[in-house]
Design a protein around this motif. Structure first.
Motif, mmCIF file in Angstrom:
data_model
loop_
_atom_site.group_PDB
_atom_site.id
_atom_site.type_symbol
_atom_site.label_atom_id
_atom_site.label_comp_id
_atom_site.label_asym_id
_atom_site.label_seq_id
_atom_site.Cartn_x
_atom_site.Cartn_y
_atom_site.Cartn_z
ATOM 1 N N ASP A 63 -0.438 15.285 6.797
ATOM 2 C CA ASP A 63 0.137 13.941 6.899
ATOM 3 C C ASP A 63 -0.441 13.056 5.786
ATOM 4 O O ASP A 63 -0.690 11.877 5.972
ATOM 5 N N HIS A 106 -7.167 9.876 15.963
ATOM 6 C CA HIS A 106 -7.103 11.340 15.919
ATOM 7 C C HIS A 106 -7.826 11.883 14.705
ATOM 8 O O HIS A 106 -8.187 11.140 13.791
ATOM 9 N N PHE A 170 0.596 11.745 17.694
ATOM 10 C CA PHE A 170 1.469 11.637 16.519
ATOM 11 C C PHE A 170 2.112 12.991 16.213
ATOM 12 O O PHE A 170 3.265 13.200 16.503
ATOM 13 N N ARG A 204 -8.207 -1.394 7.733
ATOM 14 C CA ARG A 204 -6.899 -1.391 8.378
ATOM 15 C C ARG A 204 -7.000 -0.266 9.411
ATOM 16 O O ARG A 204 -7.460 0.843 9.108
ATOM 17 N N ASP A 206 -5.544 2.397 11.833
ATOM 18 C CA ASP A 206 -4.350 3.196 12.087
ATOM 19 C C ASP A 206 -4.135 3.383 13.587
ATOM 20 O O ASP A 206 -5.076 3.694 14.328
ATOM 21 N N HIS A 329 4.134 2.081 3.582
ATOM 22 C CA HIS A 329 4.301 3.495 3.230
ATOM 23 C C HIS A 329 5.068 4.292 4.282
ATOM 24 O O HIS A 329 5.298 5.486 4.098
ATOM 25 N N ASP A 330 5.425 3.647 5.391
ATOM 26 C CA ASP A 330 6.174 4.330 6.447
ATOM 27 C C ASP A 330 7.613 3.854 6.541
ATOM 28 O O ASP A 330 8.433 4.489 7.210
ATOM 29 N N ARG A 405 9.741 9.734 4.727
ATOM 30 C CA ARG A 405 8.885 8.680 4.175
ATOM 31 C C ARG A 405 8.532 8.918 2.702
ATOM 32 O O ARG A 405 8.048 8.015 2.032
HETATM 33 C C1 NOJ Z 1 0.543 5.375 11.061
HETATM 34 C C2 NOJ Z 1 0.491 5.560 9.584
HETATM 35 O O1 NOJ Z 1 0.929 4.383 8.958
HETATM 36 C C3 NOJ Z 1 1.342 6.762 9.250
HETATM 37 O O2 NOJ Z 1 1.541 6.922 7.874
HETATM 38 C C4 NOJ Z 1 0.685 7.968 9.847
HETATM 39 O O3 NOJ Z 1 1.518 9.091 9.620
HETATM 40 C C5 NOJ Z 1 0.476 7.799 11.354
HETATM 41 N N1 NOJ Z 1 -0.068 6.505 11.693
HETATM 42 C C6 NOJ Z 1 -0.455 8.844 11.894
HETATM 43 O O4 NOJ Z 1 -1.760 8.596 11.528
#
Ligand code: NOJ
Length: 543
Positions: A63, A106, A170, A204, A206, A329-330, A405
């Motif tokens: 990821d 995680h 996730f 930040r 997550d 970025h998402d 993404r």
């Molecule tokens: C949110 C993040 O912004 C995203 O890019 C990531 O894939 C997931 N959390 C899992 O950590």
């Protein structure tokens, strides 16, 4: 000079760097920490004061860094601890604050803790993750109905070795840590201290809202609804998100930071209605801010924005600060959402940078970088790979939100050379460069005064100059045409007004007090004898 005041964070303008795609300093096609250091002057020129760096820690990169296998080391493709330290120091020398990304929910499934936990119930890390027996005679039905980020799938994953299920909210390769285990808390807080000791100014966070789950593992209530982020949900998240314990965790984390001077800050990725999010920042004891994601899924309508602004102003009045995000970025690039219309993009920039609160700019937003279409079958993004199996390309292609993404993570466009100056011409970048790079890049836009980049610079320069824009209160101006939003910002003697025409026709109306045009996005905007004409999508700052 670096700002040593304790409330520096109240006037931050955050710039998000996705390291893999920012600047490749060693020619391997992947951006890196030295690359960020070398490009810090871009942030200074733009006029932001805080850098947030998405994860660069040791990781198998399934990821792309949000799957961490060692919280206190750097993935070799991004550099090493020295390059992390050098980045912090170079940023500080320029007066920039630095936030790193903290993934507390995680680890990677490759993390040695999880590898050990997998081996059996008597392993040292057996209880470091959330394990549960399954239901049904053979225990092959997941323990409850908790859903993964993809909603259609269970968040539980079966391990044949342990004959148990582990929670991976996730993706399966990102097992959730068990924060009810004291050893986990200690290890993770130590990782936090490690980066604070290295000099980072905050984090930040997550998936912060999802960390503390219901210890009784109760199923979430069935309740179909549409999230403001445009995602369809079938179950509420009562037992998996924003639990009472999670607010407590925010306070515990804040107390870890409180030992450091000047103040270090926390900005949480949390989801929920504003009243819930407010609990994270209440009484100055938990997080400093939470992201407010309402703008991400915007419709380009005055009403859409005025409703959200009113709600954020109501829920986050002084001394709280709303945050404003148009892309990350998402999520889809805002320039694509406005059909690549530069006037609309300028309007949005003036809006996000002059509202009361903290704006968060995603790299390339200042250039109007659009989504770069990449079909699901070519995706590197693990989420897109999940969708690939069942979502037809013609559907995914037409969605306003990008499922793949990768499309919003293509390399930053620096100049007109091959690969947009992101990496050497002969290197293949990890993701393709958008083909518009010849005209959409920093170098070209820097030299064209009507570019989006110059507009961002001009607005940010005003923000830095005018206390009303950083510290002032915000009052919405009423009596304007339906397609126009206007507000006044005032701090002591300093005051200014912003007017934004969301309509595709001219708007005319009277203004009071300010009589000087400070910034105007369109030569068709005119102020004459207290009457303002705004061109279609016109935006103006008066003082
Ligand atoms: C949110 C993040 O912004 C995203 O890019 C990531 O894939 C997931 N959390 C899992 O950590």
């Amino acid at each position: 000079m670096n700002d040593h005041s304790s409330d520096w964070w109240k006037s931050c303008v955050i710039y998000q760097v996705y390291p893999r795609s920012f600047y490749d300093s060693n020619g391997d096609g992947i951006g890196d920490l030295d690359g960020i250091t070398q490009k810090l002057d871009h942030l200074i020129e733009l006029g932001v004061n805080t850098l947030w760096v998405s994860p660069f820690f040791a990781s198998p990169q399934v990821d792309f860094g949000y799957d961490i296998s060692d919280f206190t080391s750097v993935a070799p493709e991004y550099g090493n601890l020295d390059s992390a330290k050098a980045l912090i120091d170079a940023a500080h020398q320029r007066g920039l604050k630095v936030l790193f990304d903290l993934v507390l929910n995680h680890t990677s499934s490759q993390h040695p803790w999880f590898q050990d936990s997998l081996t059996g119930k008597s392993s040292e890390h057996a209880d470091w993750y959330i394990w549960a027996d399954g239901r049904g005679p053979a225990g092959r039905i997941p323990p409850n109905n908790w859903r993964s980020g993809l909603e259609v799938k269970s968040a539980w994953h079966y391990s044949k070795t342990r004959k148990q299920w582990y929670l991976g909210t996730f993706l399966p390769c990102q097992p959730d840590l068990n924060w009810r285990n004291e050893h986990v808390r200690e290890a993770m807080f130590n990782a936090v201290r490690f980066w604070l000791d290295l000099g980072v100014d905050g984090f930040r966070l997550d998936m912060f809202g999802a960390i503390m789950k219901d210890p009784m593992l109760r199923s979430n209530p069935f309740h179909p609804y549409m999230e403001p982020s445009e995602l369809m949900r079938l179950w509420r998240r009562d037992y998996t998100e924003n639990t009472d314990d999670n607010f407590e965790l925010a306070r515990d984390l804040r107390s870890v930071l409180m030992r450091y001077e000047p103040e270090r800050v926390l900005i949480g990725e949390v989801f929920g209605p504003p009243e819930t999010l407010k609990r994270y920042v209440a009484n100055g004891a938990g997080l400093h801010f939470t992201f407010l994601f309402g703008f991400l899924a915007f419709r380009f309508k005055a009403k859409f924005f005025s409703k959200l602004i009113a709600s954020y102003e109501k829920n986050f009045p002084e001394p709280y600060l709303p945050t404003y995000v148009l892309e990350n970025h998402d999520r889809a690039r805002s320039f694509s959402r406005v059909g690549e219309n530069i006037f609309k993009a300028k309007l949005l920039a003036l809006l996000m940078l002059t509202l009361r609160g903290v704006p968060v700019i995603y790299q390339g937003q200042e250039l109007g970088m659009p989504n770069t279409y990449i079909p699901l079958r070519k995706a590197k993004d693990p989420i897109a790979k999940e969708y690939f199996w069942w979502m037809p390309e013609f559907v995914s292609k037409r969605l306003p939100e990008r499922i793949n993404r990768d499309e919003v993570r293509t390399p930053m466009q620096w100049d007109s050379s091959v690969n947009a100056g992101f990496c050497p011409p002969k290197t293949t970048p990890w993701l393709p460069v958008n083909e518009n790079y010849l005209s959409c890049n920093v170098e070209v836009q820097r030299s064209y005064e009507y570019s989006l980049f110059c507009w961002y610079k001009a607005v940010l320069a005003q923000r830095a100059l005018r206390p009303s824009l950083t510290l002032g209160d915000l009052v919405m101006i009423s009596g304007l045409p339906e397609q126009v939003i206007g507000y006044a910002r005032t701090h002591g003697e300093d005051s200014c007004q912003v007017f934004l025409n969301f309509g595709d026709t001219d708007s005319y109306f009277d203004v009071t007090a300010p009589d000087k045009v400070i910034l105007s996005s369109d030569p068709g905007n005119l102020l004459l004898d207290g009457r303002l004409k705004l061109a279609p999508y016109g935006a103006i700052l008066l003082a």
